[in-house]
Write a protein that holds these residues in place. Structure first.
Motif, short mmCIF file in Angstrom:
data_model
loop_
_atom_site.label_atom_id
_atom_site.label_comp_id
_atom_site.label_asym_id
_atom_site.label_seq_id
_atom_site.Cartn_x
_atom_site.Cartn_y
_atom_site.Cartn_z
N ALA A 1 56.45 44.23 16.02
CA ALA A 1 56.93 44.22 17.41
C ALA A 1 57.12 42.81 17.95
O ALA A 1 57.65 42.65 19.07
N GLY A 2 56.66 41.81 17.23
CA GLY A 2 56.79 40.45 17.71
C GLY A 2 55.74 40.05 18.73
O GLY A 2 55.88 39.04 19.42
N THR A 3 54.65 40.81 18.84
CA THR A 3 53.60 40.52 19.81
C THR A 3 52.33 39.97 19.17
O THR A 3 51.38 39.62 19.89
N ALA A 4 52.29 39.88 17.88
CA ALA A 4 51.07 39.49 17.18
C ALA A 4 50.62 38.07 17.52
O ALA A 4 49.43 37.77 17.51
N GLN A 5 51.55 37.19 17.86
CA GLN A 5 51.21 35.79 18.12
C GLN A 5 50.91 35.52 19.59
O GLN A 5 50.68 34.37 19.97
N ARG A 6 50.92 36.55 20.43
CA ARG A 6 50.58 36.32 21.83
C ARG A 6 49.15 35.80 21.96
O ARG A 6 48.22 36.35 21.37
N ARG A 7 48.98 34.75 22.75
CA ARG A 7 47.64 34.24 23.00
C ARG A 7 46.80 35.34 23.67
O ARG A 7 47.28 36.04 24.56
N SER A 8 45.57 35.46 23.23
CA SER A 8 44.71 36.56 23.71
C SER A 8 43.29 36.08 23.88
O SER A 8 42.84 35.11 23.25
N LEU B 1 30.25 36.94 23.58
CA LEU B 1 31.25 36.19 22.82
C LEU B 1 32.56 36.20 23.59
O LEU B 1 32.97 37.24 24.13
N VAL B 2 33.24 35.07 23.61
CA VAL B 2 34.59 34.96 24.15
C VAL B 2 35.45 34.37 23.04
O VAL B 2 35.25 33.22 22.62
N VAL B 3 36.38 35.17 22.52
CA VAL B 3 37.22 34.77 21.39
C VAL B 3 38.63 34.51 21.91
O VAL B 3 39.27 35.41 22.46
N GLU B 4 39.12 33.29 21.73
CA GLU B 4 40.45 32.89 22.22
C GLU B 4 41.32 32.49 21.03
O GLU B 4 41.02 31.51 20.34
N ALA B 5 42.37 33.26 20.79
CA ALA B 5 43.26 33.01 19.66
C ALA B 5 44.49 33.87 19.84
O ALA B 5 44.65 34.54 20.86
N SER B 6 45.36 33.89 18.83
CA SER B 6 46.45 34.87 18.86
C SER B 6 45.85 36.26 18.72
O SER B 6 44.75 36.43 18.18
N PHE B 7 46.59 37.26 19.19
CA PHE B 7 46.11 38.64 19.04
C PHE B 7 45.83 38.93 17.57
O PHE B 7 44.79 39.53 17.23
N ALA B 8 46.73 38.51 16.69
CA ALA B 8 46.57 38.82 15.27
C ALA B 8 45.29 38.22 14.69
O ALA B 8 44.57 38.87 13.94
N GLU B 9 45.01 36.97 15.03
CA GLU B 9 43.82 36.32 14.49
C GLU B 9 42.53 36.92 15.03
O GLU B 9 41.54 37.02 14.32
N ALA B 10 42.55 37.32 16.30
CA ALA B 10 41.33 37.78 16.94
C ALA B 10 41.03 39.24 16.71
O ALA B 10 39.86 39.64 16.58
N VAL B 11 42.05 40.09 16.67
CA VAL B 11 41.80 41.53 16.60
C VAL B 11 41.15 41.93 15.29
O VAL B 11 40.33 42.86 15.25
N VAL B 12 41.48 41.24 14.20
CA VAL B 12 40.93 41.64 12.90
C VAL B 12 39.45 41.31 12.77
O VAL B 12 38.79 41.77 11.83
N LEU B 13 38.89 40.53 13.70
CA LEU B 13 37.47 40.18 13.65
C LEU B 13 36.59 41.18 14.39
O LEU B 13 35.36 41.08 14.34
N GLU B 14 37.20 42.14 15.08
CA GLU B 14 36.44 43.05 15.95
C GLU B 14 35.28 43.74 15.25
O GLU B 14 34.12 43.64 15.68
#
Length: 441
Positions: A33-40, A120-133
């Motif tokens: 969808a092109g949204t994976a790199q959105r800052r999150s 915890l406050v995790v700041e990264a792209s959605f792609a990088e952060a979501v896989v750590l959940e």
């Protein structure tokens, strides 16, 4: 008793598959969808404490940092994902280059926490952060539950040493993590040798009933143990008759016998009887250690008994009735199409969250006693000397910066716990020791 240098994270395998399938399917869809790199911004927190608890204890921070550092998709991991058709080729290619490059802030290990504390406050792209959940939640939920129970036990022990000995009552890897969490919360030693090797925790142990039963007589068993381990050893005295075993123990080891252990019966009554007997035999310095399915309530009930130490197993490694902390990991802010960070929040009934990146402070009174957990959105207010900031940098630009010795976490816990008001010490069910105050942006 011994302590050794802990193992390096590089000695251990990839942690990338310690996750849920849906983390990667979300990633795949976001890439398409092109949204994976959105800052999150994701936050890990609990909406409430486990039922009846007055406070919680943050544990697992160091373990989580090690696992994030090892979160890499090597050839073996990618081969499994490909063969099992978990994700498509585009996602496999992205995962092959995965490396967390964001920032993580969090409560330091050993700190106490309360409802809605942003641990915890995790700041990264959605792609990088979501896989750590899943990885982060599994570590924090388990280790904090064990540390919270251990803290209540060590507080109830009133300075008497506590030994962690629950390895046989849980999964083998959970046992190692539990020993580490218990040490953070004030336990002195562990029986788990893997915890000693990996985390540098002092280990201790002597013998079980099987050792006594192996020998023709109890006296033979005691002689064998004392000859091998020295007069300072701890003899298990309730295999047969306690009074006779205590007599034999002092006869074999002399008045310098290190300790006796009671593992059954009415521990309070027995402790008084054994203390009187030891004193009468001239073994006034011989300590009394008790075990037998202890929890914080049983330890507190023994406060007036002449007990010198506690060995705790089952109740510790199961969180003393609360084996998980109930933490969640939620997206609270993300970049919009214009490149602006906007707050987002789940609004479903009973499971809502508060959008926006948080700060957290521990508000204290003039005497230094904690009065409230202050959680707000945006920049924290200027320090007025009474509000202690709780979030510290753990990862910066993908590099771990928050790793520390366990001794630091252990000391922090004692200081944080001592800062709490008196109701925090109560073992009866009740409300959190301090309130959580939410400040708007």
């Amino acid at each position: 008793m011994s302590a050794v240098t802990q193992s390096s994270p590089s000695d251990l395998p990839s942690s990338a598959l310690l996750t849920d399938h849906y983390e990667l399917t979300m990633l795949q869809a976001a890439l398409a969808a092109g949204t994976a790199q959105r800052r999150s911004v994701f936050e890990l927190f609990g909406r409430r404490l486990p039922e009846g608890r007055r406070y919680g204890v943050v544990a697992g921070v160091g373990r989580a940092l090690d696992l994030v550092e090892r979160f890499r998709f090597d050839d073996a991991v990618l081969g499994f994902l490909d063969e099992a058709r978990v994700v498509d080729e585009q996602t496999l290619a992205w995962l092959a280059d995965y490396e967390f490059t964001g920032d993580v802030w969090g409560y330091a290990e050993g700190e106490t926490y309360f409802p809605y504390s942003p641990l915890l406050v995790v700041e990264a792209s959605f792609a990088e952060a979501v896989v750590l959940e899943t990885l982060l939640l599994s570590v924090y939920n388990h280790d904090s539950a064990i540390a919270s129970a251990a803290s209540r036990m060590t507080w109830a022990a009133q300075g008497r040493p506590c030994i962690e000995m629950g390895s046989r009552r849980t999964h083998e890897e959970a046992a190692v993590a539990a020993a580490r969490a218990a040490y953070v919360a004030g336990f002195d030693t562990t029986s788990n040798l893997a915890a000693g090797r990996r985390h540098g925790i002092p280990t201790a142990g002597t013998s079980a009933h099987s050792f006594t039963l192996l020998h023709d007589t109890e006296a033979d068993a005691f002689r064998a143990q004392v000859d091998s381990l020295g007069r300072g050893t701890t003899l298990l005295v309730d295999t047969y008759d306690v009074a006779e075993a205590v007599r034999l123990g002092v006869e074999v080891a002399g008045p310098g016998l290190g300790a006796v252990r009671l593992d059954s019966g009415d521990l309070g009554v027995l402790a008084h009887q054994v203390r009187a007997q030891l004193d009468a035999l001239g073994a006034g310095e011989t300590r009394i250690v008790v075990t037998s399915d202890l929890d914080e309530h049983a330890i507190a009930a023994l406060a007036a008994a002449p007990v010198d130490g506690y060995g705790v197993g089952t109740q510790l490694v199961t969180g003393s009735g609360h084996p998980t902390s109930g933490f969640v990991y939620k997206l609270v802010a993300r970049e919009d199409d214009a490149g602006t960070m906007v707050p987002v929040a789940k609004k479903s009934k009973d499971k809502g969250s508060v959008g926006g990146r948080k700060f957290a402070l521990r508000r204290r009174g003039p005497d230094g006693t904690a009065q409230a957990e202050v959680v707000g959105i945006g920049a924290a207010p200027a320090d007025d000397g009474d509000d202690r900031s709780l979030l510290v940098p753990l990862v910066r630009d993908g590099e771990v910066v928050g790793r520390e010795p366990l001794a630091d976490a252990r000391a922090r816990h004692l200081a944080s716990r001592d800062e709490l008001p008196l109701p925090a010490r109560q073992l009866s069910k009740g409300q959190p020791a301090i309130e959580t105050i939410h400040l708007d942006a």
